[in-house]
Design a protein around this motif. Structure first.
Motif, PDB file in Angstrom:
ATOM      1  N   GLN A  46       0.819  -1.215   0.000  1.00  0.00           N
ATOM      2  CA  GLN A  46       0.000   0.000   0.000  1.00  0.00           C
ATOM      3  C   GLN A  46       0.860   1.276   0.000  1.00  0.00           C
ATOM      4  OE1 GLN A  46      -3.918  -0.753   1.730  1.00  0.00           O
ATOM      5  NE2 GLN A  46      -3.774   1.187   2.796  1.00  0.00           N
ATOM      6  N   ARG A  48       2.117   4.199  -2.174  1.00  0.00           N
ATOM      7  CA  ARG A  48       1.799   4.797  -3.467  1.00  0.00           C
ATOM      8  C   ARG A  48       3.002   5.513  -4.061  1.00  0.00           C
ATOM      9  NH1 ARG A  48      -2.579   9.511  -1.733  1.00  0.00           N
ATOM     10  NH2 ARG A  48      -1.089  11.069  -0.946  1.00  0.00           N
ATOM     11  N   SER A  83      -5.563  -3.085  -8.142  1.00  0.00           N
ATOM     12  CA  SER A  83      -4.923  -2.479  -6.975  1.00  0.00           C
ATOM     13  C   SER A  83      -5.488  -3.028  -5.669  1.00  0.00           C
ATOM     14  CB  SER A  83      -5.069  -0.961  -7.028  1.00  0.00           C
ATOM     15  OG  SER A  83      -6.420  -0.570  -7.110  1.00  0.00           O
ATOM     16  N   HIS A 297       0.122  -1.890  -4.381  1.00  0.00           N
ATOM     17  CA  HIS A 297      -0.862  -0.883  -4.782  1.00  0.00           C
ATOM     18  C   HIS A 297      -0.621   0.346  -3.937  1.00  0.00           C
ATOM     19  CE1 HIS A 297      -2.969  -1.860  -1.057  1.00  0.00           C
ATOM     20  NE2 HIS A 297      -2.862  -3.133  -1.403  1.00  0.00           N
ATOM     21  N   ASP A 299      -2.533   4.055  -1.999  1.00  0.00           N
ATOM     22  CA  ASP A 299      -3.511   4.382  -0.965  1.00  0.00           C
ATOM     23  C   ASP A 299      -4.057   5.767  -1.300  1.00  0.00           C
ATOM     24  OD1 ASP A 299      -4.873   5.134   1.444  1.00  0.00           O
ATOM     25  OD2 ASP A 299      -3.567   3.809   2.614  1.00  0.00           O
ATOM     26  N   MET A 300      -5.364   5.913  -1.299  1.00  0.00           N
ATOM     27  CA  MET A 300      -5.966   7.207  -1.619  1.00  0.00           C
ATOM     28  C   MET A 300      -5.605   8.276  -0.582  1.00  0.00           C
ATOM     29  SD  MET A 300      -7.528   6.765  -4.486  1.00  0.00           S
ATOM     30  CE  MET A 300      -8.511   8.265  -4.604  1.00  0.00           C
ATOM     31  N   LYS A 308      -7.480   4.123   1.147  1.00  0.00           N
ATOM     32  CA  LYS A 308      -7.145   2.794   0.645  1.00  0.00           C
ATOM     33  C   LYS A 308      -7.189   2.694  -0.880  1.00  0.00           C
ATOM     34  CE  LYS A 308      -8.210   0.676   5.063  1.00  0.00           C
ATOM     35  NZ  LYS A 308      -8.886  -0.414   5.775  1.00  0.00           N
ATOM     36  N   LYS A 309      -7.698   1.576  -1.449  1.00  0.00           N
ATOM     37  CA  LYS A 309      -7.373   1.250  -2.836  1.00  0.00           C
ATOM     38  C   LYS A 309      -8.589   0.782  -3.631  1.00  0.00           C
ATOM     39  CE  LYS A 309      -6.475  -2.584  -0.154  1.00  0.00           C
ATOM     40  NZ  LYS A 309      -6.169  -2.646   1.268  1.00  0.00           N
ATOM     41  N   GLN A 310      -8.338  -0.026  -4.663  1.00  0.00           N
ATOM     42  CA  GLN A 310      -9.302  -0.602  -5.603  1.00  0.00           C
ATOM     43  C   GLN A 310      -9.752   0.384  -6.682  1.00  0.00           C
ATOM     44  OE1 GLN A 310     -12.294  -3.541  -4.567  1.00  0.00           O
ATOM     45  NE2 GLN A 310     -11.711  -3.428  -2.411  1.00  0.00           N
ATOM     46  N   ARG A 311      -9.755   1.656  -6.390  1.00  0.00           N
ATOM     47  CA  ARG A 311     -10.254   2.645  -7.344  1.00  0.00           C
ATOM     48  C   ARG A 311      -9.262   2.873  -8.484  1.00  0.00           C
ATOM     49  NH1 ARG A 311     -11.907   3.436  -2.227  1.00  0.00           N
ATOM     50  NH2 ARG A 311     -14.022   4.175  -1.834  1.00  0.00           N
ATOM     51  N   SER A 316      -4.205   5.212  -6.180  1.00  0.00           N
ATOM     52  CA  SER A 316      -4.451   3.795  -5.925  1.00  0.00           C
ATOM     53  C   SER A 316      -3.658   2.884  -6.859  1.00  0.00           C
ATOM     54  CB  SER A 316      -5.954   3.514  -6.075  1.00  0.00           C
ATOM     55  OG  SER A 316      -6.247   2.150  -5.972  1.00  0.00           O
TER      56      SER A 316
END
Length: 492
Positions: A46, A48, A83, A297, A299-300, A308-311, A316
């Motif tokens: 995590q 970035r 991510s 990945h 981290d926003m 966090k992430k996925q976006r 991210s």
């Protein structure tokens, strides 16, 4: 007579070839020793891309990574294809996309049948070692979340890594436990990144006489954000930190506090990485070692008001990545601007190691471009989220998407069509969505064509999440599957 002529001709050919080769200067890309290179992958969790000094961040302290960057290839657009922790790791080890290896959701198992990094290198005479977070054992298909994160990873589930000091998953970074090759439980005393690095240094010293591949997988700077050693927390005052321009005003104080803890983890890891680099130098194997630093990945960190992430945003999907290999790539720093995706990393490492790429790979081998001093020549790399889950589950606004990241643009589609289009050079904080604006119609159509072609190449037909969960006999964890009726419209 003919036999004599053939012998004379053969002798002439050998002598001529020797003379020609001795008169020509050696290629820059040839190894100095001719030996098989060692491979060390340092993987953070995590972290970035924006949070290292060598990328222009003046408030985070990363002196050892900055020094390493001055001797390495610096990948400015290293993009995590998906991510999230486990999908990235599976793609890194297999050179495949998530819908091929099947790990598109955390805590799902990477199949034993997968052909992986350690297995390939071992077949080529390498010792193999793994230290730290694993996150690829998971729980059996057809099961929901269980305590697979706290039990030993069976030997046949270690995907070819022989030396083993691992833990499936833990985000307790102080006095955490792990298991050795014989499933005996031990404790990492203190902040776990430090004894993990000590184990890596010991492994290097014991294996320096023959080729090895070693992965050192840290758990931080992944949250919890405030558990780094106090001396590193004391390095940062939240009130002094500047947040990114896309952090909403209402979240800026929270962002500064989180960043202070996040930066403390980063500086602690930088210290550990410096010790490992020094150990490589002392062992005398730096020049013939492919040293990779990256993260799974980003981290926003409150950019756009979320963590966090996925976006599909840069906070991210963009990760730091350095590759140093003096024997083939020299010690001069060079910036690589073209995007590289997760499945491309292993094929490229094998290429640098002079090992043939298996037919199971979907990623590209960019080793020749790197050895020739060129950029990658890669127009775009895929980003995706086949199934939203956990902190970005459906009810939190999560959605299925596919997209591409070029060196200039981000383009993403959800199940309803075009969703995001950013000019990342003109709009680095991705605040101006250009989707369906008339003046960008041609650009959008071009990027859509590139995306569709890339999906076709990997047989991705972009189905709803439930289709993939059914195909792989996976169950959603907790309430991940719950959707509001208009979930696709959220965040439009």
């Amino acid at each position: 007579m003919k036999a004599q002529f053939r012998l004379i001709a053969l002798a002439f050919f050998i002598i001529s070839t020797h003379l020609l080769s001795s008169c020509s200067s050696p290629k820059q890309t040839e190894t100095v020793t001719g030996e098989k290179p060692n491979v060390i992958i340092i993987l953070a969790d995590q972290w970035r891309a924006q949070e290292v000094g060598y990328m222009g961040n003046t408030q985070v302290k990363t002196p050892n990574l900055d020094k390493l960057a001055s001797q390495s290839l610096v990948f400015e657009n290293a993009i995590t294809t998906m991510s999230v922790c486990a999908p990235f790791r599976a793609s890194l080890l297999t050179g495949q996309y998530p819908l091929t290896h099947g790990v598109f959701y955390n805590d799902k198992p990477l199949p034993n049948e997968a052909l992986t990094m350690a297995e390939i290198y071992k077949e080529n005479g390498y010792a193999t070692g793994y230290i730290g977070k694993w996150h690829l054992n998971g729980h059996a298909r057809g099961q929901t979340y269980n305590d697979s994160r706290g039990v030993p990873v069976p030997k046949d589930r270690r995907q070819g890594f022989d030396y083993w000091k691992g833990r499936e998953v833990s985000h307790n970074y102080n006095n955490s436990f792990y298991f050795d090759e014989n499933d005996v439980k031990h404790t990492w005393e203190g902040y776990d990144a430090f004894p993990q690095t000590d184990s890596a240094i010991s492994y290097i010293q014991k294996n320096k006489e023959h080729p090895f591949v070693l992965m050192l997988s840290y758990g931080s700077p992944h949250d919890p954000y405030f558990t780094a050693p106090k001396e590193y927390q004391d390095m940062y005052n939240a009130a002094d930190l500047k947040v990114r321009d896309n952090v909403p005003l209402a979240f800026q104080d929270s962002a500064r506090n989180v960043m202070a803890g996040y930066y403390a983890h980063i500086s602690a890891l930088d210290f550990a990485i410096g010790n490992l680099i020094d150990a490589l130098d002392k062992a005398g194997i730096s020049d013939n070692t492919i040293l990779v630093f990256s993260s799974d990945h980003g981290d926003m960190l409150m950019s756009k008001g979320v963590l966090k992430k996925q976006r599909p945003y840069d906070e991210s999907i963009k990760v730091p990545m350095l590759i140093r290999y003096p024997d083939k790539l020299g010690r001069a720093s060079r910036r690589i601007i073209d995007p590289i995706g997760t499945p491309d990393i292993l094929p490229t490492l094998l290429g640098l190691s002079d090992i043939q790429k298996p037919s199971t790979f979907e990623g590209k081998d960019f080793s020749k471009e790197l050895e020739d001093g060129k950029d990658l020549g890669n127009e775009a790399t895929l980003i995706m989220l086949p199934v939203p889950f956990h902190e970005w589950k459906f009810s939190n606004g999560g959605r299925e998407y596919r997209g591409i990241r070029t060196k200039q643009y981000t383009y993403a589609k959800d199940l309803k069509g075009a969703w995001l289009l950013f000019d990342d050079e003109k709009d680095p904080f991705q605040e101006n969505n250009l989707v369906d604006k008339p003046e960008y119609k041609e650009l959008q159509a071009k990027l859509d064509g590139i995306l569709l072609q890339k999906l076709k190449e990997v047989n991705d037909t972009f189905l709803p999440a439930d289709e993939y969960m059914t195909q792989w006999n996976y169950l959603y964890d907790m309430n991940d599957s719950l959707r509001v009726a208009n979930y696709l419209e959220l965040n439009r």
